[in-house]
Design a protein around this motif. Structure first.
Motif, mmCIF file in Angstrom:
data_model
loop_
_atom_site.group_PDB
_atom_site.id
_atom_site.type_symbol
_atom_site.label_atom_id
_atom_site.label_comp_id
_atom_site.label_asym_id
_atom_site.label_seq_id
_atom_site.Cartn_x
_atom_site.Cartn_y
_atom_site.Cartn_z
ATOM 1 N N ASN A 25 5.591 14.475 1.657
ATOM 2 C CA ASN A 25 4.795 14.580 0.558
ATOM 3 C C ASN A 25 5.254 15.834 -0.550
ATOM 4 O OD1 ASN A 25 3.004 14.317 -1.645
ATOM 5 N ND2 ASN A 25 1.235 14.335 -0.285
ATOM 6 N N PHE A 26 6.609 16.025 -0.529
ATOM 7 C CA PHE A 26 6.901 17.205 -1.340
ATOM 8 C C PHE A 26 8.551 17.146 -1.478
ATOM 9 C CE2 PHE A 26 7.643 18.423 3.077
ATOM 10 C CZ PHE A 26 8.608 19.050 3.313
ATOM 11 N N THR A 70 0.969 -1.210 -0.006
ATOM 12 C CA THR A 70 0.125 0.002 0.106
ATOM 13 C C THR A 70 1.052 1.274 -0.034
ATOM 14 O OG1 THR A 70 -1.639 -1.124 1.398
ATOM 15 C CG2 THR A 70 -1.680 1.132 1.054
ATOM 16 N N THR A 71 0.655 1.944 -1.007
ATOM 17 C CA THR A 71 1.367 3.439 -1.039
ATOM 18 C C THR A 71 0.217 4.672 -1.010
ATOM 19 O OG1 THR A 71 3.280 2.608 -2.251
ATOM 20 C CG2 THR A 71 2.770 4.985 -2.232
ATOM 21 N N GLN A 72 0.174 5.497 0.143
ATOM 22 C CA GLN A 72 -0.638 6.512 0.386
ATOM 23 C C GLN A 72 -0.379 7.900 0.445
ATOM 24 O OE1 GLN A 72 -3.452 5.905 3.730
ATOM 25 N NE2 GLN A 72 -4.835 7.620 3.037
ATOM 26 N N TYR A 73 -0.812 8.858 -0.491
ATOM 27 C CA TYR A 73 -0.153 10.174 -0.355
ATOM 28 C C TYR A 73 -1.289 10.985 0.456
ATOM 29 C CZ TYR A 73 3.595 9.181 -3.433
ATOM 30 O OH TYR A 73 4.631 8.832 -4.080
ATOM 31 N N GLN A 74 -1.056 11.525 1.757
ATOM 32 C CA GLN A 74 -2.008 12.383 2.300
ATOM 33 C C GLN A 74 -1.701 13.871 2.125
ATOM 34 O OE1 GLN A 74 -0.897 10.335 5.863
ATOM 35 N NE2 GLN A 74 -2.960 9.530 5.981
ATOM 36 N N SER A 75 -2.725 14.615 2.294
ATOM 37 C CA SER A 75 -2.707 16.013 2.268
ATOM 38 C C SER A 75 -2.409 17.027 3.515
ATOM 39 C CB SER A 75 -4.259 16.600 1.368
ATOM 40 O OG SER A 75 -5.106 16.136 2.462
ATOM 41 N N ILE A 76 -1.253 16.468 3.756
ATOM 42 C CA ILE A 76 -0.736 17.238 5.119
ATOM 43 C C ILE A 76 0.151 18.495 4.793
ATOM 44 C CG2 ILE A 76 0.637 16.972 7.367
ATOM 45 C CD1 ILE A 76 -0.287 13.859 7.339
ATOM 46 N N PRO A 77 0.037 19.459 5.224
ATOM 47 C CA PRO A 77 0.759 20.591 4.854
ATOM 48 C C PRO A 77 2.101 20.590 5.246
ATOM 49 C CG PRO A 77 -1.169 21.290 6.186
ATOM 50 C CD PRO A 77 -1.271 19.864 6.234
ATOM 51 N N VAL A 78 3.143 21.214 4.566
ATOM 52 C CA VAL A 78 4.544 21.168 4.519
ATOM 53 C C VAL A 78 4.900 21.485 6.008
ATOM 54 C CG1 VAL A 78 6.691 22.241 4.048
ATOM 55 C CG2 VAL A 78 4.905 21.521 2.337
ATOM 56 N N VAL A 79 4.058 22.624 6.727
ATOM 57 C CA VAL A 79 4.740 23.161 7.970
ATOM 58 C C VAL A 79 4.483 21.753 9.016
ATOM 59 C CG1 VAL A 79 2.450 24.063 8.473
ATOM 60 C CG2 VAL A 79 4.610 24.836 9.735
ATOM 61 N N ALA A 80 3.306 21.252 8.704
ATOM 62 C CA ALA A 80 3.211 19.861 9.676
ATOM 63 C C ALA A 80 4.089 18.788 9.474
ATOM 64 C CB ALA A 80 1.745 19.524 9.574
ATOM 65 N N GLN A 81 4.510 18.477 8.265
ATOM 66 C CA GLN A 81 5.389 17.333 7.937
ATOM 67 C C GLN A 81 6.734 17.718 8.337
ATOM 68 O OE1 GLN A 81 5.095 15.503 4.029
ATOM 69 N NE2 GLN A 81 3.509 17.101 3.501
ATOM 70 N N GLN A 82 7.221 18.831 8.542
ATOM 71 C CA GLN A 82 8.531 19.281 8.924
ATOM 72 C C GLN A 82 8.767 19.245 10.411
ATOM 73 O OE1 GLN A 82 9.086 23.283 6.961
ATOM 74 N NE2 GLN A 82 10.006 22.091 5.330
ATOM 75 N N ARG A 83 7.824 19.130 11.411
ATOM 76 C CA ARG A 83 7.892 19.068 12.752
ATOM 77 C C ARG A 83 8.558 17.776 13.185
ATOM 78 N NH1 ARG A 83 1.486 20.343 13.710
ATOM 79 N NH2 ARG A 83 1.624 22.524 13.227
ATOM 80 N N PRO A 84 9.464 17.998 14.401
ATOM 81 C CA PRO A 84 10.021 16.731 14.843
ATOM 82 C C PRO A 84 9.231 15.554 15.184
ATOM 83 C CG PRO A 84 10.944 18.692 15.752
ATOM 84 C CD PRO A 84 9.414 19.149 15.076
ATOM 85 N N GLY A 85 9.736 14.287 14.704
ATOM 86 C CA GLY A 85 8.988 13.162 15.231
ATOM 87 C C GLY A 85 7.530 12.840 13.937
ATOM 88 N N GLN A 86 7.404 13.907 13.250
ATOM 89 C CA GLN A 86 6.112 13.609 12.198
ATOM 90 C C GLN A 86 6.833 12.760 10.939
ATOM 91 O OE1 GLN A 86 4.118 14.208 9.634
ATOM 92 N NE2 GLN A 86 2.442 14.663 10.656
#
Length: 691
Positions: A365-366, A300-316
């Protein structure tokens, strides 16, 4: 006594003694709805294929009392399916219900299942078991859905089918079946092979999907006492994910999606292949042995619509999920029939072992300013889950009227995670958990007469957190959600069933009390976190009627009243005690009437009602109640060895604007997944018998 069959521990009726025995491959017609002392429904494959698209189980299983099944119009997340309210929290896949396809679990050892590998075109029947006896299946609380593929028979048949509908939807399929001999002699072989392709542009923007599905079943009579069945299934699916809408967005344009869905190109790809081997042997006049082995893999490969600022947080863990799962299992069972103090007794004992290994990776996702592409690695772990369940069931026949069925299962579920992504900002998150539960169940039945019985049953269900529910913690914290505890449910049920002419009327009332129910803590941009909700209670009434009038008229009706509420500690400081559990309708009703002669013109109509559904724990947001109507008509030609079936149908006849399903506790307020308005379709099936 009826011999215990295979491949899974279903509760099947023994017509001779009117008791229930552990059975794994029901007879061709499925369970006996009248004689089985439990809330059970059997839906035939022919009924599911009649004037229907043959794409989703929601087309036909809506007639089952106690089963809430909704099409999200989002093939990236599967159907939303709950039984007696269990499974309503799931944001994707099927939760709280055990699924089997030809004896192979479509539910993984952690309790997460999916319906994508079920081929409606080759189904013989589906058994739906609700209530306390679901405890005998292990990691589930709501019930069991067992799908059985057709067994090939003489004469050989070749069938081609096409369906075309609104929103660029179409399905093409082909099926071949047949047999050499009648299956009773050494060397006799039966086969059923099917393949299909489904494509849709989707009702909503960014909701296109396609699925290729193949299914095969080959049976061989080895000798007079033993048979071997080979099973194969493969599915490839690609789907865009439109996400949810707020109430204002739904009213403004139900077909729209929010901008970040398209910006990050939310989507999912699934590839699954599995095979199984079922061996059955009659060891003597009173003893049977059955062994079921299977193995498979799912990518399974899934691309989610999570904003860049959230993806860059530690542990994300990023906005791309990459899962590789390998699973296998074996279920071995012995059944013995005897008498004890002149009382007929059936005793079945077995051992079920399932294991799954998962390689889970997460990526951003970017890449720079390019979105919707796989970027840097943010998560890398190896997870392993297994369960080992010995079980025992007995069936006692006390005279002509009284029977007692009792069983117990000791379920052990183990989870281990090894973190291979360790940095200064993301420490080692390895961990493990192991859960144990005794799962007893019993039912006492009294036969009032040959066509009317009543029963009382009780049992305990057990539901562990899934790997997905353990994978994320709330408040953007890193690490596994190892504080999540399994839920335990105790159910008491009273029921009665009566044969009325050529029909069956059934009724069941129940109460289920659950400790540590697992509920959604929040959902943000397609990613959910979970928590335990203390105590919950479900009380319900289920009525069903399946009636044949004359030879050509058929009526099916169902009504479900379900009061499902939190009792304690659901929302922390903001108490939700007494509030309705979200995602569950209080009232469901269905009625379908069809006129279907063997050939010539046929027609039918169905009506479905669903009351309002709370979308959050506080019950401040609700999806409105709705009633929708569908109609169909067609013509069937039978000319010698040829059969041609042409039909058309209209769904949502009065063009209602309604919410098809909700995303529970969606933190951005995008709770709603809209359903399509009036839509049309036509279908054609051509078959030939080689006599």
């Amino acid at each position: 006594m009826l011999p215990a069959l295979f491949p899974l521990p279903l509760l099947a009726a023994d017509n001779a003694s009117q008791t229930m025995v552990v059975s794994a491959a029901p007879a061709a017609s499925g369970l006996s709805e009248l004689d089985t002392p439990a809330a059970v429904s059997v839906v035939s494959g022919d009924e599911m294929r009649h004037a229907a698209p043959r794409v989703n189980l929601s087309e036909s299983l809506i007639s089952v009392p106690g089963l809430q099944i909704q099409n999200r119009q989002n093939y990236a997340q599967d159907l939303q399916l709950s039984m007696r309210g269990f499974g309503s929290r799931s944001t994707f896949g099927v939760r709280g219900i055990r699924l089997y396809v030809d004896g192979i679990p479509a539910t993984m050892p952690d309790g997460q299942g999916q319906t994508s590998n079920i081929d409606i075109g080759s189904i013989d029947h589906i058994d739906v078991l609700r209530g306390p006896f679901s405890a005998l299946y292990g990691n589930a609380s709501g019930g069991v859905i067992n799908v059985e593929t057709e067994t090939g028979q003489q004469p050989a048949m070749l069938e081609a089918s096409s369906w075309y509908g609104s929103y660029g939807s179409w399905r093409n399929s082909v099926k071949a079946s047949g047999a050499t001999g009648d299956g009773s002699h050494a060397g006799d072989v039966s086969y059923t092979v099917s393949a299909s392709r489904f494509t849709t542009h989707g009702y909503r923007d960014h909701s296109a999907a396609q699925k290729n599905l193949g299914n095969a079943r080959l049976g061989v009579r080895i000798d007079e006492a033993s048979t071997l069945t080979l099973l194969f299934n493969s599915v490839h699916a690609e789907a865009q994910d439109p996400g949810g809408l707020t109430a204002a967005q739904w009213r403004d344009n139900p077909r729209q999606v929010v901008s970040n869905v398209t910006q990050y190109n939310a989507r999912k790809t699934v590839d699954q292949t599995q095979g199984g081997l079922r061996y059955q042997r009659q060891m003597g006049e009173d003893d049977d042995l059955s062994v079921m082995m299977y193995a498979g893999e799912r990518q399974t490969t899934q691309y989610q619509s999570i904003p860049v600022v959230a993806q860059q947080r530690p542990g994300q863990p990023g906005g791309v999920i990459d899962l590789a799962r390998h699973y296998q299992g074996i279920d071995t069972r012995w059944t013995h029939r005897d008498t004890l103090f002149s009382v007929p007794v059936t005793l079945t004992g077995g051992l079920d072992y399932e294991t799954m290994t998962e390689k889970r990776k997460g990526y951003q996702n970017f890449i720079g300013n390019d979105f919707g592409v796989q970027g840097d690695l943010r998560r890398n772990e190896r997870n392993r889950m297994w369960n080992l369940d010995p079980y025992l069931q007995t069936a006692w026949q006390f005279g002509d009227r009284w029977s007692l069925d009792a069983g117990v299962r000791f379920s052990t579920v183990s989870f281990t995670s090894r973190d291979d992504y360790i940095t200064a900002r993301d420490p080692d998150d390895s961990g493990s958990r192991r859960y144990h539960r005794w799962l007893p169940a019993a039912s006492l039945k009294y036969a009032i007469d040959d066509g009317w019985n009543a029963y009382v049953s009780a049992g305990r269900g057990f539901e562990t957190p899934t790997l997905n529910e353990l994978s994320y913690r709330s408040d953007n914290q890193n690490g596994l959600n190892l504080g999540l505890q399994p839920a335990t449910s105790d159910t008491v049920e009273l029921g009665s069933k009566k044969r009325i002419g050529n029909g069956l009327l059934s009724a069941a009332v129940f109460q289920t009390d659950t400790q540590n129910e697992i509920v959604t803590d929040g959902t943000v941009n397609g990613r959910s976190t979970y928590k335990n909700a203390g105590e919950t209670r479900r009380r319900g009434l289920e009525l069903g009627l399946d009636q044949q009038f004359g030879y050509d008229w058929h009526l099916k009706a169902a009504w479900t009243l379900l009061d499902a509420r939190y009792r304690s500690n659901a929302c922390g400081s903001d108490s939700c005690d007494g509030k309705r559990i979200p995602g569950i309708a209080r009232n469901m009703a269905y009625a379908g009437l069809s006129w279907a002669p063997e050939q010539g013109w046929y027609a039918g109509t169905d009506v479905r009602y669903l009351s309002d559904i709370a979308a959050n724990d506080q019950n401040t947001v609700r999806a409105p109640a709705y009633t929708v109507v569908g109609v169909n008509s067609g013509y069937k030609w039978l000319v010698r060895d040829w059969s041609l079936d042409l039909f058309g149908r209209v769904d949502n006849l009065f063009d209602r604007n309604y919410i098809g399903s909700v995303i529970v506790n969606e933190s951005n307020g995008r709770y709603y997944e809209p359903a399509p308005g009036r839509n049309y379709s036509v279908g054609l099936t051509l078959s030939y018998a080689f006599r």
